[in-house]
Design a protein around this motif. Structure first.
Motif, PDB file in Angstrom:
ATOM      1  N   ILE A 190       0.870  -1.181   0.000  1.00 33.03           N
ATOM      2  CA  ILE A 190       0.000   0.000   0.000  1.00 33.03           C
ATOM      3  C   ILE A 190       0.903   1.226   0.000  1.00 33.03           C
ATOM      4  O   ILE A 190       1.698   1.429   0.932  1.00 33.03           O
ATOM      5  CB  ILE A 190      -0.943   0.001   1.219  1.00 33.03           C
ATOM      6  N   TRP A 191       0.787   2.040  -1.039  1.00 35.83           N
ATOM      7  CA  TRP A 191       1.708   3.161  -1.233  1.00 35.83           C
ATOM      8  C   TRP A 191       0.999   4.470  -0.920  1.00 35.83           C
ATOM      9  O   TRP A 191      -0.001   4.809  -1.552  1.00 35.83           O
ATOM     10  CB  TRP A 191       2.216   3.159  -2.672  1.00 35.83           C
ATOM     11  N   MET A 192       1.530   5.187   0.082  1.00 39.87           N
ATOM     12  CA  MET A 192       0.923   6.451   0.509  1.00 39.87           C
ATOM     13  C   MET A 192       2.032   7.465   0.779  1.00 39.87           C
ATOM     14  O   MET A 192       2.368   7.769   1.934  1.00 39.87           O
ATOM     15  CB  MET A 192       0.050   6.240   1.761  1.00 39.87           C
ATOM     16  N   PRO A 193       2.620   8.029  -0.284  1.00 40.57           N
ATOM     17  CA  PRO A 193       3.748   8.955  -0.085  1.00 40.57           C
ATOM     18  C   PRO A 193       3.359  10.257   0.598  1.00 40.57           C
ATOM     19  O   PRO A 193       4.237  11.013   1.017  1.00 40.57           O
ATOM     20  CB  PRO A 193       4.240   9.219  -1.512  1.00 40.57           C
ATOM     21  N   GLY A 194       2.078  10.552   0.732  1.00 42.54           N
ATOM     22  CA  GLY A 194       1.650  11.794   1.371  1.00 42.54           C
ATOM     23  C   GLY A 194       1.581  11.716   2.882  1.00 42.54           C
ATOM     24  O   GLY A 194       1.303  12.721   3.546  1.00 42.54           O
ATOM     25  N   LEU A 195       1.825  10.540   3.475  1.00 49.36           N
ATOM     26  CA  LEU A 195       1.764  10.431   4.935  1.00 49.36           C
ATOM     27  C   LEU A 195       2.939  11.158   5.574  1.00 49.36           C
ATOM     28  O   LEU A 195       4.077  11.014   5.137  1.00 49.36           O
ATOM     29  CB  LEU A 195       1.780   8.966   5.365  1.00 49.36           C
ATOM     30  N   VAL A 196       2.650  11.922   6.595  1.00 43.79           N
ATOM     31  CA  VAL A 196       3.675  12.685   7.294  1.00 43.79           C
ATOM     32  C   VAL A 196       3.640  12.307   8.762  1.00 43.79           C
ATOM     33  O   VAL A 196       2.585  12.395   9.415  1.00 43.79           O
ATOM     34  CB  VAL A 196       3.449  14.200   7.136  1.00 43.79           C
ATOM     35  N   THR A 197       4.761  11.874   9.293  1.00 39.46           N
ATOM     36  CA  THR A 197       4.844  11.477  10.702  1.00 39.46           C
ATOM     37  C   THR A 197       4.435  12.641  11.603  1.00 39.46           C
ATOM     38  O   THR A 197       4.867  13.783  11.409  1.00 39.46           O
ATOM     39  CB  THR A 197       6.276  11.040  11.042  1.00 39.46           C
ATOM     40  N   GLY A 198       3.595  12.336  12.589  1.00 39.83           N
ATOM     41  CA  GLY A 198       3.172  13.345  13.551  1.00 39.83           C
ATOM     42  C   GLY A 198       1.847  14.003  13.221  1.00 39.83           C
ATOM     43  O   GLY A 198       1.250  14.648  14.077  1.00 39.83           O
ATOM     44  N   THR A 199       1.380  13.880  11.963  1.00 38.06           N
ATOM     45  CA  THR A 199       0.071  14.432  11.612  1.00 38.06           C
ATOM     46  C   THR A 199      -1.018  13.464  12.055  1.00 38.06           C
ATOM     47  O   THR A 199      -0.756  12.288  12.324  1.00 38.06           O
ATOM     48  CB  THR A 199      -0.049  14.656  10.099  1.00 38.06           C
ATOM     49  N   GLU A 200      -2.253  13.964  12.122  1.00 34.56           N
ATOM     50  CA  GLU A 200      -3.328  13.072  12.558  1.00 34.56           C
ATOM     51  C   GLU A 200      -3.571  11.948  11.561  1.00 34.56           C
ATOM     52  O   GLU A 200      -3.883  10.812  11.936  1.00 34.56           O
ATOM     53  CB  GLU A 200      -4.619  13.852  12.844  1.00 34.56           C
ATOM     54  N   TRP A 201      -3.416  12.234  10.247  1.00 37.79           N
ATOM     55  CA  TRP A 201      -3.633  11.165   9.273  1.00 37.79           C
ATOM     56  C   TRP A 201      -2.457  10.186   9.265  1.00 37.79           C
ATOM     57  O   TRP A 201      -2.652   8.985   9.054  1.00 37.79           O
ATOM     58  CB  TRP A 201      -3.886  11.754   7.884  1.00 37.79           C
ATOM     59  N   GLY A 202      -1.243  10.691   9.516  1.00 36.61           N
ATOM     60  CA  GLY A 202      -0.107   9.783   9.639  1.00 36.61           C
ATOM     61  C   GLY A 202      -0.276   8.845  10.817  1.00 36.61           C
ATOM     62  O   GLY A 202      -0.017   7.638  10.717  1.00 36.61           O
ATOM     63  N   THR A 203      -0.725   9.382  11.951  1.00 40.86           N
ATOM     64  CA  THR A 203      -0.948   8.556  13.136  1.00 40.86           C
ATOM     65  C   THR A 203      -2.058   7.541  12.893  1.00 40.86           C
ATOM     66  O   THR A 203      -1.958   6.374  13.300  1.00 40.86           O
ATOM     67  CB  THR A 203      -1.308   9.452  14.336  1.00 40.86           C
ATOM     68  N   TYR A 204      -3.127   7.971  12.220  1.00 44.02           N
ATOM     69  CA  TYR A 204      -4.244   7.065  11.928  1.00 44.02           C
ATOM     70  C   TYR A 204      -3.760   5.853  11.125  1.00 44.02           C
ATOM     71  O   TYR A 204      -4.044   4.699  11.480  1.00 44.02           O
ATOM     72  CB  TYR A 204      -5.343   7.804  11.156  1.00 44.02           C
ATOM     73  N   TYR A 205      -3.041   6.094  10.027  1.00 46.18           N
ATOM     74  CA  TYR A 205      -2.629   4.978   9.180  1.00 46.18           C
ATOM     75  C   TYR A 205      -1.512   4.155   9.818  1.00 46.18           C
ATOM     76  O   TYR A 205      -1.417   2.942   9.564  1.00 46.18           O
ATOM     77  CB  TYR A 205      -2.248   5.491   7.797  1.00 46.18           C
ATOM     78  N   ASP A 206      -0.685   4.755  10.659  1.00 42.36           N
ATOM     79  CA  ASP A 206       0.282   3.966  11.433  1.00 42.36           C
ATOM     80  C   ASP A 206      -0.443   2.979  12.332  1.00 42.36           C
ATOM     81  O   ASP A 206      -0.070   1.795  12.425  1.00 42.36           O
ATOM     82  CB  ASP A 206       1.159   4.889  12.286  1.00 42.36           C
ATOM     83  N   ASP A 207      -1.495   3.453  13.009  1.00 40.90           N
ATOM     84  CA  ASP A 207      -2.249   2.581  13.906  1.00 40.90           C
ATOM     85  C   ASP A 207      -3.000   1.505  13.123  1.00 40.90           C
ATOM     86  O   ASP A 207      -3.097   0.348  13.566  1.00 40.90           O
ATOM     87  CB  ASP A 207      -3.241   3.412  14.728  1.00 40.90           C
ATOM     88  N   LEU A 208      -3.537   1.866  11.965  1.00 42.16           N
ATOM     89  CA  LEU A 208      -4.235   0.877  11.140  1.00 42.16           C
ATOM     90  C   LEU A 208      -3.278  -0.212  10.683  1.00 42.16           C
ATOM     91  O   LEU A 208      -3.596  -1.417  10.758  1.00 42.16           O
ATOM     92  CB  LEU A 208      -4.859   1.576   9.927  1.00 42.16           C
ATOM     93  N   ALA A 209      -2.090   0.190  10.230  1.00 47.56           N
ATOM     94  CA  ALA A 209      -1.103  -0.793   9.779  1.00 47.56           C
ATOM     95  C   ALA A 209      -0.678  -1.713  10.922  1.00 47.56           C
ATOM     96  O   ALA A 209      -0.569  -2.938  10.739  1.00 47.56           O
ATOM     97  CB  ALA A 209       0.110  -0.072   9.197  1.00 47.56           C
ATOM     98  N   ALA A 210      -0.458  -1.136  12.099  1.00 48.97           N
ATOM     99  CA  ALA A 210      -0.033  -1.947  13.237  1.00 48.97           C
ATOM    100  C   ALA A 210      -1.125  -2.906  13.678  1.00 48.97           C
ATOM    101  O   ALA A 210      -0.850  -4.059  14.059  1.00 48.97           O
ATOM    102  CB  ALA A 210       0.370  -1.029  14.394  1.00 48.97           C
TER     103      ALA A 210
END
Length: 308
Positions: A190-210
Motif C-alpha cells: 500500500i503506497w501512501m507517499p503523502g503520509l507525514v509522521t506526527g500528523t493526525e492522518w499519519g498517526t491514523y494509518y500507522d495505527d491501522l497498519a499496526a
C-alpha cells in the motif's frame, strides 16, 4: 483621536446648540462642553463660536466637519466588519479534495446565503493554534477528544466516520473484487507517499497498519494526487487507501478501481473543532447542520483507533 469627542462635535454642528446636542446624546451640557474643548485642544483649533443664538462653526470647524463625518462613518464600518455574522465564516478543511470539504460544500448548498472563507492548514497543531489566535472559526480534524469535551476553551464533536477504501489499477490482484476484507490487504504493498509522521492522518494509518499487519510504504517524494494515480494505474503491485468522500478524477484509460473494505471497515473519524466563546451565528448553523445530517455511526463491523 477621541471618537466620542468627534461624535459630540458633529452633534453640536447639526443641532446648533450645546444643550440640544446634549439632549440628543443623553449627556449633560457640561459633558458636551468638555468634549468639544478637549477636541479643540487636541486639534489646536477653535471649532465653535458661541452666540446668543447658539453655537456657530468657525472656519476651522467648517473645514473639519466633513472629515469628522467620514471618521464616524469609517468607525461604523470598522465595527460592522466584526459584528457576529457580518463577516464570512472561516473554516479549515485540510484539503479541498477531502471529506471535510465535501461536508462544507453540503452545508453551503443548504445555506447558500451564508458566506464562507475556506482555508487549508497543514496539521492539527497549526489548526488549533489558528483557532486560539482567532484567525479561523472552525476546523475539521481527527483528534483524541470525546464529543463536547472542552480543553482550554476548545471544543470538538465527532461529525463523520468516513469509510476508507482501497484504490487499485486494473492489473492489481484485487482489482476485480467487489469488496475486500481488511485482513486480505496484509502482504500487499500500500503506497501512501503523502503520509507525514506526527500528523493526525499519519498517526491514523500507522495505527491501522499496526493493528492489521499492513505494509504501508511512504517512499519517494509526494508529487500530489495526479502523479499518485498515474503510478497506481500502471502498477500490478501497488495500491493505496483513500477516504470514501475523497474527490478523485482520472482518465478513463486508467481504469482505476475503488474497492470497499470490510470485516472490519476502517473509518476515519472527522471532528469539528471550534472555540467555545466564538459568537459567529454561522458557526452555530454549521454545527446544527452537521448534527442533523450526520449518518448513523457504522458501529459494529468498523475499526477506528482507540484514541478516537
Amino acid at each position: 483621536m477621541d471618537l466620542d469627542a468627534v461624535r459630540t462635535f458633529v452633534a453640536v454642528a447639526d443641532a446648533g446648540r450645546f444643550q440640544e446636542a446634549a439632549d440628543r446624546l443623553a449627556v449633560t451640557q457640561q459633558a458636551v462642553s468638555k468634549r468639544v474643548a478637549a477636541l479643540e485642544k487636541d486639534l489646536g483649533a477653535r471649532l465653535f463660536t458661541r452666540t446668543p443664538r447658539g453655537a456657530r462653526l468657525t472656519i476651522d470647524g467648517q473645514a473639519f466637519l466633513p472629515h469628522a463625518r467620514e471618521l464616524l462613518r469609517a468607525a461604523e464600518r470598522a465595527a460592522a466588519s466584526v459584528r457576529p455574522g457580518s463577516r464570512a465564516l472561516r473554516v479549515d478543511v485540510i484539503g479541498r479534495r477531502l471529506a471535510p470539504a465535501e461536508l462544507l460544500r453540503a452545508f453551503h448548498r443548504t445555506h447558500p446565503g451564508i458566506e464562507l472563507d475556506v482555508v487549508t492548514l497543514f496539521d492539527a497543531d497549526a489548526a488549533v493554534d489558528a483557532l486560539r489566535s482567532g484567525t479561523i472559526d472552525a476546523t475539521f480534524r481527527a483528534v483524541p477528544h470525546s464529543a463536547g469535551q472542552s480543553t482550554d476553551g476548545i471544543e470538538s464533536v465527532r461529525v463523520y466516520d468516513e469509510p476508507v477504501q482501497l484504490l487499485t489499477g486494473p492489473d492489481h490482484a484485487l482489482a476485480g473484487a467487489r469488496s475486500v476484507e481488511l485482513s486480505r490487504l496484509a502482504g500487499h504493498r500500500i503506497w501512501m507517499p503523502g503520509l507525514v509522521t506526527g500528523t493526525e492522518w499519519g498517526t491514523y494509518y500507522d495505527d491501522l497498519a499496526a493493528a492489521f499487519g499492513l505494509t504501508i510504504e511512504v517512499t519517494g517524494p509526494d508529487f500530489g494526487t495526479d502523479p499518485l494515480l498515474d503510478t497506481i494505474a500502471d502498477s500490478p503491485a501497488l495500491a493505496t487507501l483513500v477516504g470514501e468522500l475523497t474527490r478523485l478524477v482520472w482518465p478513463s484509460d486508467q481504469d482505476l478501481r475503488r474497492i470497499p473494505v470490510h470485516r472490519p471497515t476502517p473509518v476515519y473519524p472527522h471532528s469539528l473543532i471550534w472555540r467555545a466563546d466564538n459568537p459567529h451565528p454561522a458557526l452555530a448553523a454549521l454545527r446544527a447542520h452537521l448534527h442533523a445530517t450526520r449518518p448513523e455511526p457504522p458501529g459494529v463491523g468498523t475499526w477506528a483507533p482507540g484514541w478516537a
